[in-house]
Design an enzyme around this catalytic site. Sequence first.
Site, mmCIF file in Angstrom:
data_model
loop_
_atom_site.group_PDB
_atom_site.id
_atom_site.type_symbol
_atom_site.label_atom_id
_atom_site.label_comp_id
_atom_site.label_asym_id
_atom_site.label_seq_id
_atom_site.Cartn_x
_atom_site.Cartn_y
_atom_site.Cartn_z
ATOM 1 N N HIS A 150 0.842 -1.205 0.000
ATOM 2 C CA HIS A 150 0.000 0.000 0.000
ATOM 3 C C HIS A 150 0.878 1.257 0.000
ATOM 4 C CE1 HIS A 150 -3.654 2.346 1.293
ATOM 5 N NE2 HIS A 150 -2.698 3.154 1.720
ATOM 6 N N GLU A 151 1.799 1.312 0.948
ATOM 7 C CA GLU A 151 2.644 2.508 1.059
ATOM 8 C C GLU A 151 3.555 2.640 -0.159
ATOM 9 O OE1 GLU A 151 1.670 4.546 3.169
ATOM 10 O OE2 GLU A 151 0.542 3.206 4.474
ATOM 11 N N HIS A 210 1.842 4.626 -2.744
ATOM 12 C CA HIS A 210 1.966 6.080 -2.551
ATOM 13 C C HIS A 210 3.346 6.558 -3.032
ATOM 14 C CE1 HIS A 210 -1.801 6.653 -0.523
ATOM 15 N NE2 HIS A 210 -1.496 5.918 0.521
ATOM 16 N N HIS A 258 3.512 6.867 -6.751
ATOM 17 C CA HIS A 258 2.785 8.069 -7.160
ATOM 18 C C HIS A 258 3.691 9.311 -7.029
ATOM 19 C CE1 HIS A 258 -1.630 9.785 -7.010
ATOM 20 N NE2 HIS A 258 -1.046 10.002 -8.177
HETATM 21 ZN ZN LIG Z 1 -2.880 5.209 1.902
#
Ligand SMILES: [Zn+2]
Length: 225
Positions: free
Chosen positions: A13-14, A17, A20
């Site tokens: 998940h991280e 980020h 991105h």
């Molecule tokens: Zn998040």
Amino acid sequence: MILSHREVRTLFHEFGHLLHLMFTRVSIPSLAGTSVPRDFVEVPSQFMENWCWRPDVLKSFARHERTGLPIPEEMLRSLDASRGNTPALALAGQLLYAKMDLAVHAEPERFSSGSLDDVDSAVAGDMDYFKNFKRAGKLRTARHLFSSPSGYASFYFSYQWAEVLDKDIFEAFERAGGPDRETAGKFRETILEKGYAVPPMRQFMDFMGRKPRMDAMLRKRRLAS
Ligand SMILES: [Zn+2]
């Protein structure tokens, strides 16, 4: 290092980020990387979590701490079976939180004279599934609905909306056979690089070639075939 499946998902998940942020081609900081609207920022991160449920991906790195043997088939099967034991209840719970969050922020005058439990019952009363339940006040435990003006206040729905988008995008990868280079390149070019220089819905449509549909989210939650 021993990681639980939950921890592996957090790691992926991280990492979403980070991708991105890393791939952004926008030079204005306030519009670059993860500086996107709240209901879009979790799309790359939740998208990355999907890989943690694929046997081919898990087999590529998950090994026994002492023997070094790859994750056994039986464990992969039980992991898959554990996914969404009560999918309808889980989804209804998410929608209830989102509706309560919007109710307290959008209609404060309606609820200002009562207790938080009144909001809870009023909102739950609109949902068939919950209206006959006598529950301990859910809203009183939902602290981060009031976290800060830049937090998730009134944006709890964004988790669910992001899930509609991330599952739709992930199915495009699955149709291409999984971790496909060409699809990944397109994802990078249309979404990860764009920050908020392009409206999020435009980014999604540039990748998918159409508007979002929620069937992929329902399929992943095993609520549709
Ligand atoms: Zn998040």
